[in-house]
Design a protein around this motif. Sequence first.
Motif, PDB file in Angstrom:
ATOM      1  N   GLN A 254       0.829  -1.203   0.000  1.00 15.50           N
ATOM      2  CA  GLN A 254       0.000   0.000   0.000  1.00 15.50           C
ATOM      3  C   GLN A 254       0.868   1.259   0.000  1.00 15.50           C
ATOM      4  O   GLN A 254       0.572   2.222  -0.719  1.00 15.50           O
ATOM      5  CB  GLN A 254      -0.933  -0.022   1.223  1.00 15.50           C
ATOM      6  CG  GLN A 254      -1.972  -1.143   1.167  1.00 15.50           C
ATOM      7  CD  GLN A 254      -2.753  -1.277   2.455  1.00 15.50           C
ATOM      8  OE1 GLN A 254      -2.170  -1.376   3.538  1.00 15.50           O
ATOM      9  NE2 GLN A 254      -4.076  -1.283   2.352  1.00 15.50           N
TER      10      GLN A 254
ATOM     11  N   SER B 258       1.231   4.149  -3.179  1.00 16.97           N
ATOM     12  CA  SER B 258       1.102   5.592  -2.967  1.00 16.97           C
ATOM     13  C   SER B 258       2.375   6.321  -3.412  1.00 16.97           C
ATOM     14  O   SER B 258       2.307   7.348  -4.093  1.00 16.97           O
ATOM     15  CB  SER B 258       0.808   5.878  -1.496  1.00 16.97           C
ATOM     16  OG  SER B 258       0.722   7.259  -1.252  1.00 16.97           O
TER      17      SER B 258
ATOM     18  N   HIS C   3       2.665   6.463  -7.216  1.00 17.61           N
ATOM     19  CA  HIS C   3       1.459   6.938  -7.912  1.00 17.61           C
ATOM     20  C   HIS C   3       0.815   5.799  -8.701  1.00 17.61           C
ATOM     21  O   HIS C   3       0.414   5.973  -9.859  1.00 17.61           O
ATOM     22  CB  HIS C   3       1.789   8.122  -8.828  1.00 17.61           C
ATOM     23  CG  HIS C   3       2.497   9.244  -8.139  1.00 17.61           C
ATOM     24  ND1 HIS C   3       1.870  10.093  -7.241  1.00 17.61           N
ATOM     25  CD2 HIS C   3       3.804   9.640  -8.182  1.00 17.61           C
ATOM     26  CE1 HIS C   3       2.752  10.964  -6.775  1.00 17.61           C
ATOM     27  NE2 HIS C   3       3.931  10.710  -7.318  1.00 17.61           N
TER      28      HIS C   3
ATOM     29  N   LEU D 276      -1.992   4.519  -8.206  1.00 17.30           N
ATOM     30  CA  LEU D 276      -3.449   4.542  -8.103  1.00 17.30           C
ATOM     31  C   LEU D 276      -3.939   5.891  -8.610  1.00 17.30           C
ATOM     32  O   LEU D 276      -3.474   6.934  -8.192  1.00 17.30           O
ATOM     33  CB  LEU D 276      -3.907   4.315  -6.658  1.00 17.30           C
ATOM     34  CG  LEU D 276      -3.059   4.884  -5.524  1.00 17.30           C
ATOM     35  CD1 LEU D 276      -3.420   6.315  -5.215  1.00 17.30           C
ATOM     36  CD2 LEU D 276      -3.192   4.010  -4.288  1.00 17.30           C
ATOM     37  N   GLN D 277      -4.863   5.827  -9.560  1.00 20.30           N
ATOM     38  CA  GLN D 277      -5.422   7.071 -10.103  1.00 20.30           C
ATOM     39  C   GLN D 277      -6.885   7.167  -9.676  1.00 20.30           C
ATOM     40  O   GLN D 277      -7.188   7.730  -8.636  1.00 20.30           O
ATOM     41  CB  GLN D 277      -5.256   7.094 -11.617  1.00 20.30           C
ATOM     42  CG  GLN D 277      -3.784   7.224 -12.034  1.00 20.30           C
ATOM     43  CD  GLN D 277      -3.612   7.457 -13.518  1.00 20.30           C
ATOM     44  OE1 GLN D 277      -4.447   8.080 -14.166  1.00 20.30           O
ATOM     45  NE2 GLN D 277      -2.520   6.964 -14.077  1.00 20.30           N
ATOM     46  N   CYS D 278      -7.794   6.579 -10.435  1.00 20.59           N
ATOM     47  CA  CYS D 278      -9.193   6.605  -9.987  1.00 20.59           C
ATOM     48  C   CYS D 278      -9.385   5.694  -8.778  1.00 20.59           C
ATOM     49  O   CYS D 278     -10.288   5.893  -7.979  1.00 20.59           O
ATOM     50  CB  CYS D 278     -10.134   6.201 -11.111  1.00 20.59           C
ATOM     51  SG  CYS D 278     -10.203   4.422 -11.446  1.00 20.59           S
ATOM     52  N   GLY D 279      -8.523   4.674  -8.633  1.00 19.25           N
ATOM     53  CA  GLY D 279      -8.564   3.804  -7.464  1.00 19.25           C
ATOM     54  C   GLY D 279      -9.474   2.599  -7.581  1.00 19.25           C
ATOM     55  O   GLY D 279      -9.492   1.747  -6.691  1.00 19.25           O
TER      56      GLY D 279
ATOM     57  N   THR E 104      -7.507  -0.593  -7.740  1.00 18.35           N
ATOM     58  CA  THR E 104      -6.460  -0.704  -6.734  1.00 18.35           C
ATOM     59  C   THR E 104      -6.606  -1.908  -5.812  1.00 18.35           C
ATOM     60  O   THR E 104      -5.627  -2.628  -5.569  1.00 18.35           O
ATOM     61  CB  THR E 104      -6.362   0.596  -5.918  1.00 18.35           C
ATOM     62  OG1 THR E 104      -6.140   1.693  -6.807  1.00 18.35           O
ATOM     63  CG2 THR E 104      -5.219   0.526  -4.912  1.00 18.35           C
TER      64      THR E 104
ATOM     65  N   CYS F 108      -6.537  -2.040 -15.708  1.00 17.67           N
ATOM     66  CA  CYS F 108      -6.558  -0.644 -15.286  1.00 17.67           C
ATOM     67  C   CYS F 108      -6.910   0.194 -16.499  1.00 17.67           C
ATOM     68  O   CYS F 108      -6.290   0.064 -17.539  1.00 17.67           O
ATOM     69  CB  CYS F 108      -5.198  -0.225 -14.717  1.00 17.67           C
ATOM     70  SG  CYS F 108      -5.079   1.546 -14.359  1.00 17.67           S
TER      71      CYS F 108
END
Length: 413
Positions: free
Chosen positions: A110, A114, A117, A119-122, A125, A156
């Motif tokens: 996790q 972070s 980067h 994760l964008q919209c998540g 994820t 993704c």
Amino acid sequence: MTTVEPKRTGPAEPRARVAADETAGITMTVNGTETTVTVPPRAHLGDVLREQLGLTGTHLGCEHGVCGMCTVLVDGEAARACLMFAVQCEGSEIVTVEGLGTPDDQHPLQRAFSAHHGLQCGFCTPGMLMSSYDLLANTPDVVSDELPEHMSGVLCRCTGYRGILAAVDDVRQTYPDGIPEPRACGAHTLVGRASAGGTGTAVAEADVPEAALPQEVRLPSGPPSAVVDVTSRLHSPVERVWAVLDDFDLLARCLPGARLTEVLDGDRYRGRAVVALGPVKLSFDGLAQVVERDPREHRLRFHAQGADAGGSATQADVVLGAQPEPGGGTVLTAHADVHLTGRVAQFGRALAGDVSRRMFEQFAASLDEAAETGSVTEPGRGAQLRLVLGTVRDTVRALTRRGLAGARTLWRR
């Protein structure tokens, strides 16, 4: 190497056949907590985790096992929660993304997602995290060049693949002797929509005493699956229409396929509703609660929720209003925010809205009859057929209009 060692209990004893409209009790360990749930035999693990245990970190995307958003660990191995029946998990250990780490004690994966980067919209994820954990826990000798192929099982759309791969590779290099185990697996209280509360045990409503059943309707916080606005002109005067709205027993009989089974205190009502859409027949047992009753404005608002044995669930916020019309008639307005989950949600927003709208149109006709005669004629199969054919006709017309509009656009080009 430090990994999660699943508790092997061996295959569960064969069960007697469970009918499609019945439920089965299963016991499994979810994020370190032994949990008992009562589920329909066709309910998917993903729906049970989200709807009954409140573990909404497991996202449902395609629900065909393609996108990988719903990946969880079952007995230490990655599994698609949308393809696995919950009854298959008797005696299993389940780890979801909630068990990976906490905000105060994040898992290295996790933290790496972070930092890089990843994760964008998540939305992907949770699936990416659980899939990468499975990869590094079971294939610690994987090399960087192999990561794109191994991580291709989760899609993704943003896309953040470069950041995701960098994060996974970072953790792989940091922990060459084995990835740390999940950090949030332990004794927890799992509270979901069907939770018995306080014990970590979720139990279906049909298997608990009346006192333990939900005492109020709780609507989801997210956007509705469909929004319905219907205006109907009735022949009956407004006072007669309000007399029906004010009598919830008679009002319920105006709803297609609905009937009351019990009147509770606090303006709460238990009932059953049957919805038939061609070959699909859904039978919902649920609860309705009046939250606003205004005789002066002739306005009634109630919340309703229901679930069927096939894993479908619906919640609705319904507002009905009646205003006098010049000439003695009544203008009836109906607004509903409808939330759908499970099989019924697969009809799609547009179709769900069309079906809901036509049901309210039938409701208006029945309400007008009740206001005039004090009773309601039970709709037959013909009414159900008209509901289906009307919905199909409107859908075809909409598609045709879109096609013609697209053709005119291309022609102008």
